[in-house]
Design a protein around this motif. Structure first.
Motif, PDB file in Angstrom:
ATOM      1  N   ALA A   1     -11.599 -12.617  18.869  1.00 13.01           N
ATOM      2  CA  ALA A   1     -12.504 -13.105  19.912  1.00 13.01           C
ATOM      3  C   ALA A   1     -12.193 -14.559  20.247  1.00 13.01           C
ATOM      4  N   ARG A   2     -11.898 -15.357  19.234  1.00  4.89           N
ATOM      5  CA  ARG A   2     -11.572 -16.770  19.471  1.00  4.89           C
ATOM      6  C   ARG A   2     -10.254 -16.908  20.218  1.00  4.89           C
ATOM      7  N   MET A   3      -9.272 -16.120  19.848  1.00  2.48           N
ATOM      8  CA  MET A   3      -7.977 -16.168  20.519  1.00  2.48           C
ATOM      9  C   MET A   3      -8.101 -15.727  21.978  1.00  2.48           C
ATOM     10  N   GLU A   4      -8.896 -14.696  22.217  1.00  2.00           N
ATOM     11  CA  GLU A   4      -9.066 -14.213  23.588  1.00  2.00           C
ATOM     12  C   GLU A   4      -9.833 -15.225  24.437  1.00  2.00           C
ATOM     13  N   ALA A   5     -10.830 -15.911  23.828  1.00  2.00           N
ATOM     14  CA  ALA A   5     -11.561 -16.952  24.545  1.00  2.00           C
ATOM     15  C   ALA A   5     -10.624 -18.089  24.924  1.00  2.00           C
ATOM     16  N   ARG A   6      -9.729 -18.434  24.018  1.00  2.00           N
ATOM     17  CA  ARG A   6      -8.755 -19.510  24.303  1.00  2.00           C
ATOM     18  C   ARG A   6      -7.816 -19.095  25.425  1.00  2.00           C
TER      19      ARG A   6
ATOM     20  N   GLN B   1      -2.814 -22.238  16.999  1.00  2.00           N
ATOM     21  CA  GLN B   1      -1.369 -21.987  16.979  1.00  2.00           C
ATOM     22  C   GLN B   1      -0.954 -21.358  15.652  1.00  2.00           C
ATOM     23  N   LYS B   2      -1.509 -21.865  14.562  1.00  2.00           N
ATOM     24  CA  LYS B   2      -1.202 -21.289  13.247  1.00  2.00           C
ATOM     25  C   LYS B   2      -1.736 -19.866  13.154  1.00  2.00           C
ATOM     26  N   LEU B   3      -2.950 -19.659  13.685  1.00  2.00           N
ATOM     27  CA  LEU B   3      -3.535 -18.331  13.646  1.00  2.00           C
ATOM     28  C   LEU B   3      -2.707 -17.333  14.447  1.00  2.00           C
ATOM     29  N   GLU B   4      -2.230 -17.755  15.616  1.00  2.00           N
ATOM     30  CA  GLU B   4      -1.417 -16.870  16.452  1.00  2.00           C
ATOM     31  C   GLU B   4      -0.114 -16.505  15.751  1.00  2.00           C
ATOM     32  N   ARG B   5       0.499 -17.479  15.073  1.00  2.00           N
ATOM     33  CA  ARG B   5       1.721 -17.189  14.315  1.00  2.00           C
ATOM     34  C   ARG B   5       1.426 -16.205  13.183  1.00  2.00           C
ATOM     35  N   ARG B   6       0.273 -16.379  12.548  1.00  2.00           N
ATOM     36  CA  ARG B   6      -0.099 -15.479  11.463  1.00  2.00           C
ATOM     37  C   ARG B   6      -0.314 -14.058  11.973  1.00  2.00           C
ATOM     38  N   VAL B   7      -0.986 -13.936  13.115  1.00  2.00           N
ATOM     39  CA  VAL B   7      -1.236 -12.612  13.689  1.00  2.00           C
ATOM     40  C   VAL B   7       0.080 -11.925  14.034  1.00  2.00           C
ATOM     41  N   LYS B   8       1.007 -12.653  14.656  1.00  2.00           N
ATOM     42  CA  LYS B   8       2.303 -12.071  15.009  1.00  2.00           C
ATOM     43  C   LYS B   8       3.071 -11.645  13.762  1.00  2.00           C
ATOM     44  N   SER B   9       2.968 -12.454  12.718  1.00  2.00           N
ATOM     45  CA  SER B   9       3.629 -12.101  11.461  1.00  2.00           C
ATOM     46  C   SER B   9       3.012 -10.840  10.870  1.00  2.00           C
ATOM     47  N   GLU B  10       1.673 -10.731  10.946  1.00  2.00           N
ATOM     48  CA  GLU B  10       0.990  -9.544  10.432  1.00  2.00           C
ATOM     49  C   GLU B  10       1.373  -8.303  11.223  1.00  2.00           C
ATOM     50  N   GLU B  11       1.557  -8.460  12.543  1.00  2.00           N
ATOM     51  CA  GLU B  11       1.957  -7.325  13.370  1.00  2.00           C
ATOM     52  C   GLU B  11       3.327  -6.796  12.948  1.00  2.00           C
ATOM     53  N   LYS B  12       4.237  -7.721  12.664  1.00  2.00           N
ATOM     54  CA  LYS B  12       5.565  -7.303  12.212  1.00  2.00           C
ATOM     55  C   LYS B  12       5.464  -6.580  10.868  1.00  2.00           C
ATOM     56  N   LYS B  13       4.641  -7.126   9.972  1.00  2.19           N
ATOM     57  CA  LYS B  13       4.484  -6.497   8.663  1.00  2.19           C
ATOM     58  C   LYS B  13       3.834  -5.135   8.779  1.00  2.19           C
ATOM     59  N   LEU B  14       2.899  -4.992   9.756  1.00  2.00           N
ATOM     60  CA  LEU B  14       2.239  -3.702   9.952  1.00  2.00           C
ATOM     61  C   LEU B  14       3.256  -2.627  10.283  1.00  2.00           C
ATOM     62  N   ALA B  15       4.174  -2.946  11.190  1.00  2.00           N
ATOM     63  CA  ALA B  15       5.211  -1.975  11.557  1.00  2.00           C
ATOM     64  C   ALA B  15       6.089  -1.637  10.358  1.00  2.00           C
ATOM     65  N   GLN B  16       6.380  -2.637   9.534  1.00  4.56           N
ATOM     66  CA  GLN B  16       7.234  -2.405   8.367  1.00  4.56           C
ATOM     67  C   GLN B  16       6.511  -1.596   7.288  1.00  4.56           C
ATOM     68  N   ARG B  17       5.185  -1.827   7.141  1.00  5.49           N
ATOM     69  CA  ARG B  17       4.419  -1.144   6.098  1.00  5.49           C
ATOM     70  C   ARG B  17       4.065   0.291   6.479  1.00  5.49           C
ATOM     71  N   THR B  18       3.971   0.548   7.778  1.00  6.53           N
ATOM     72  CA  THR B  18       3.524   1.865   8.229  1.00  6.53           C
ATOM     73  C   THR B  18       4.587   2.917   7.941  1.00  6.53           C
ATOM     74  N   LYS B  19       4.198   3.983   7.262  1.00 11.70           N
ATOM     75  CA  LYS B  19       5.124   5.084   7.037  1.00 11.70           C
ATOM     76  C   LYS B  19       5.331   5.836   8.343  1.00 11.70           C
ATOM     77  N   THR B  20       6.588   6.101   8.665  1.00 13.00           N
ATOM     78  CA  THR B  20       6.895   6.753   9.934  1.00 13.00           C
ATOM     79  C   THR B  20       6.625   8.252   9.857  1.00 13.00           C
ATOM     80  N   LEU B  21       6.539   8.868  11.014  1.00 10.46           N
ATOM     81  CA  LEU B  21       6.256  10.300  11.081  1.00 10.46           C
ATOM     82  C   LEU B  21       7.410  11.089  10.456  1.00 10.46           C
ATOM     83  N   PRO B  22       7.113  12.213   9.843  1.00  5.92           N
ATOM     84  CA  PRO B  22       8.150  13.017   9.185  1.00  5.92           C
ATOM     85  C   PRO B  22       8.960  13.806  10.216  1.00  5.92           C
TER      86      PRO B  22
END
Length: 287
Positions: free
Chosen positions: A132-137, A259-280
């Motif tokens: 919500a804070r990022m979207e307000a900004r 700015q730090k929060l946005e970098r953290r979110v982008k980093s988490e998004e990358k990790k999410l893709a890496q952590r997610t098990k792909t479809l069989p």
């Protein structure tokens, strides 16, 4: 967590499926359509396609996270009909939420729910507040950009825009200048004050700026003096409204650098893709 969000969490958790062999979690798109606030399947398909485009742009194989399937559903007459559907990984669901309308509580919740591996309510709510804070900004950034373009056409240069914005801040913060607020919060001179403000103050600045944009155009105000007067009055009005509810913007605590929060979110998004098990492979089925 309020009742609506509790119901959303319950619906999303009830909709999760697992593949037979690997136990990989996934969701059927048809099961998410209503919980994510989409009344029509065709509109939800559009959101899914945008999410697939985002997946490809992030250089992840779309087929690893989105898979078109067909299902048989019962009709009122007792007969069966074949319908199109999608199997979606957690990452796919996150991308769909990212491409939805964040003003919808269903979408805002889903963005946080699918971004996190945990289902702990307090962590989901923390992330919702961050979004919500990022979207307000982002909204403030756009309204200030529009104001800058707007007044440039009315004989005000970039330096004049800076002075107008500064006078607006002074009105909103009860006489404290932009630099005085930066000093209070310990912000270096080169960084925007808005990157350290709480969501409420960012929204207040945005409202005043939108009011200035509107009135400058409606009254065809020209020149720095007239536009400064308008912007100061709008910020004073917003401050008065906040004051009626016992809120003084200059007394609210600073928050973490966006700015730090946005970098953290982008980093988490990358990790999410890496952590997610792909479809069989296509041969595997849901339980």
């Amino acid at each position: 967590m309020d009742k609506q969000l509790e119901a959303l969490q319950h619906n999303l958790e009830n909709a999760v499926q697992r593949t037979d062999a690997e136990g990989i979690e996934f969701w059927f798109a048809r099961d998410l359509q209503a919980p994510l606030g989409y009344a029509r399947w065709e509109n939800f398909q559009t959101a899914i396609q945008r999410a697939m485009d985002s997946c490809e742009a992030a250089e992840h194989a779309v087929s690893d996270h989105f898979r078109g399937v067909t299902k048989m559903v019962g009709l009122g007459s007792g007969s069966m009909r074949e319908i199109d559907d999608f199997m979606l990984t957690r990452y796919a669901c996150y991308l769909i939420a990212q491409n939805g309308d964040p003003r919808k509580p269903e979408i805002a919740f889903a963005q946080s729910y699918f971004a996190l591996q945990t289902r702990k309510q307090e962590l989901i709510e923390d992330r919702m507040r961050l979004r919500a804070r990022m979207e307000a900004r982002d909204r403030l950034r756009e309204s200030e950009k529009s104001l800058s373009q707007n007044i440039f056409e009315r004989d005000v240069d970039d330096a004049g825009f800076g002075r107008i914005r500064s006078r607006g801040d002074q009105a909103l913060f009860g006489g404290h200048t932009t630099q005085a607020m930066k000093d209070r919060y310990g912000i270096v001179k080169t960084r925007p004050l808005a990157d350290f403000l709480p969501t409420l103050t960012i929204a207040a600045k945005n409202l005043a700026t939108e009011m200035t944009n509107h009135n400058v155009q409606q009254a065809d105000l020209r020149g720095e003096v007239a536009i400064t007067h308008e912007h100061v009055k709008n910020n004073e009005s917003v401050r008065t409204m906040l004051g009626q509810r016992g809120i003084k913007p200059e007394t609210l605590a600073a928050e973490e650098d966006l700015q730090k929060l946005e970098r953290r979110v982008k980093s988490e998004e990358k990790k999410l893709a890496q952590r997610t098990k792909t479809l069989p492979p296509h041969g595997d089925k849901a339980e």
